[in-house]
Design a protein around this motif. Structure first.
Motif, PDB file in Angstrom:
ATOM      1  N   LYS A 130      36.159  60.945  47.786  1.00  0.00           N
ATOM      2  CA  LYS A 130      36.414  61.229  49.199  1.00  0.00           C
ATOM      3  C   LYS A 130      35.843  60.124  50.081  1.00  0.00           C
ATOM      4  O   LYS A 130      36.474  59.680  51.044  1.00  0.00           O
ATOM      5  CB  LYS A 130      35.817  62.581  49.579  1.00  0.00           C
ATOM      6  N   GLU A 134      37.981  57.550  52.429  1.00  0.00           N
ATOM      7  CA  GLU A 134      37.761  57.300  53.856  1.00  0.00           C
ATOM      8  C   GLU A 134      37.684  55.804  54.134  1.00  0.00           C
ATOM      9  O   GLU A 134      38.181  55.320  55.159  1.00  0.00           O
ATOM     10  CB  GLU A 134      36.472  57.990  54.311  1.00  0.00           C
ATOM     11  N   LYS A 135      37.080  55.052  53.230  1.00  0.00           N
ATOM     12  CA  LYS A 135      36.994  53.601  53.391  1.00  0.00           C
ATOM     13  C   LYS A 135      38.374  52.962  53.294  1.00  0.00           C
ATOM     14  O   LYS A 135      38.682  52.002  54.018  1.00  0.00           O
ATOM     15  CB  LYS A 135      36.053  52.999  52.339  1.00  0.00           C
ATOM     16  N   VAL A 137      41.218  54.414  54.101  1.00  0.00           N
ATOM     17  CA  VAL A 137      41.902  54.735  55.363  1.00  0.00           C
ATOM     18  C   VAL A 137      41.442  53.795  56.471  1.00  0.00           C
ATOM     19  O   VAL A 137      42.240  53.310  57.276  1.00  0.00           O
ATOM     20  CB  VAL A 137      41.633  56.207  55.760  1.00  0.00           C
ATOM     21  N   ASP A 138      40.140  53.512  56.500  1.00  0.00           N
ATOM     22  CA  ASP A 138      39.593  52.600  57.509  1.00  0.00           C
ATOM     23  C   ASP A 138      40.181  51.197  57.344  1.00  0.00           C
ATOM     24  O   ASP A 138      40.562  50.559  58.332  1.00  0.00           O
ATOM     25  CB  ASP A 138      38.074  52.545  57.394  1.00  0.00           C
TER      26      ASP A 138
END
Length: 229
Positions: A130, A134-135, A137-138
């Protein structure tokens, strides 16, 4: 650093939050606490990737350099964060430099031992995925910003991103917790210091951001968001 301090810090790291004391003790058994002075390197780009780090105190700048020595800042990490995010489950080298911005205490875990821990606690693997997701997506958002937005908009998007990663909010105004120079902001998106300086001055005139007496940026995030439309 005391054993209880290590456990307390690890308990605040997202992937370890739901572990009980006994489970955290298993992590501490393979962890080493180290102190780093300002400007010290935790590792250099292309060093063998064999450790993962958790920040107890201080700040760490992650950046890459090209063949000409030009610097591109990826992020400035703060207490509770882990790094590097790339390189798990494979052999390779550190993909960037890690330099201490403020004197720091780091918790160091050998990757081989960390991978064994993930096998013992599968829920940790899910949490790690997870965090890595998130990284990703960033990074996708950063790439989209470069492709779809002009430089002025990229600088605004960068400031908005920093309010989330390096900011503390109160009444809609976010103070960046790290002092960034115009050069450093420029290095984050591949533009020039002069361009960032002009944009920042323009945004100050529009009262979308300002700096406090110590030089930290104060950003009206909602108003700055509206500047994109």
């Amino acid at each position: 650093m005391k054993r209880t301090d290590i456990i307390k810090r690890l308990a605040a790291v997202p992937i370890f939050k739901e572990l009980n004391f006994c489970e955290l003790e298993e992590v501490v058994k393979i962890a080493i606490a180290r102190f780093y002075k300002k400007k010290a390197y935790v590792f250099m780009q292309d060093d063998p990737l064999d450790r993962v780090f958790f920040i107890h105190t201080g700040k760490v700048k992650i950046y890459r350099t090209d063949s000409a020595g030009k610097e591109q800042i990826i992020s400035v990490l703060e207490p509770g964060e882990m790094f590097p995010h790339a390189g798990f489950f494979r052999q390779g080298d550190f993909p960037a430099h890690a330099e201490i911005v403020e004197k720091a205490e780091l918790i160091v875990v050998p990757i081989k031992e960390f991978e064994k821990l993930l096998l013992s606690y599968p829920e940790l693997s899910i949490k790690l995925f997870k965090v890595l997701g998130e990284k990703i997506v960033d990074l996708q958002a950063r790439l989209e910003a470069q492709i779809l937005h002009n430089t002025y908009e990229q600088i605004i998007l960068l400031l908005l991103r920093l309010t989330k990663s390096n900011g503390v909010g109160k009444d809609g105004v976010y103070q960046l917790t790290t002092q960034f120079t115009n050069r450093e902001l420029a290095n984050m998106i591949g533009t020039t210091r002069e361009t960032v300086s002009r944009t920042v001055n323009h945004l100050k005139k529009k009262q979308l951001l300002r700096q406090d007496e110590e030089g930290f940026y104060l950003i009206d995030r909602d108003a700055l968001q509206q500047e994109l439309f």
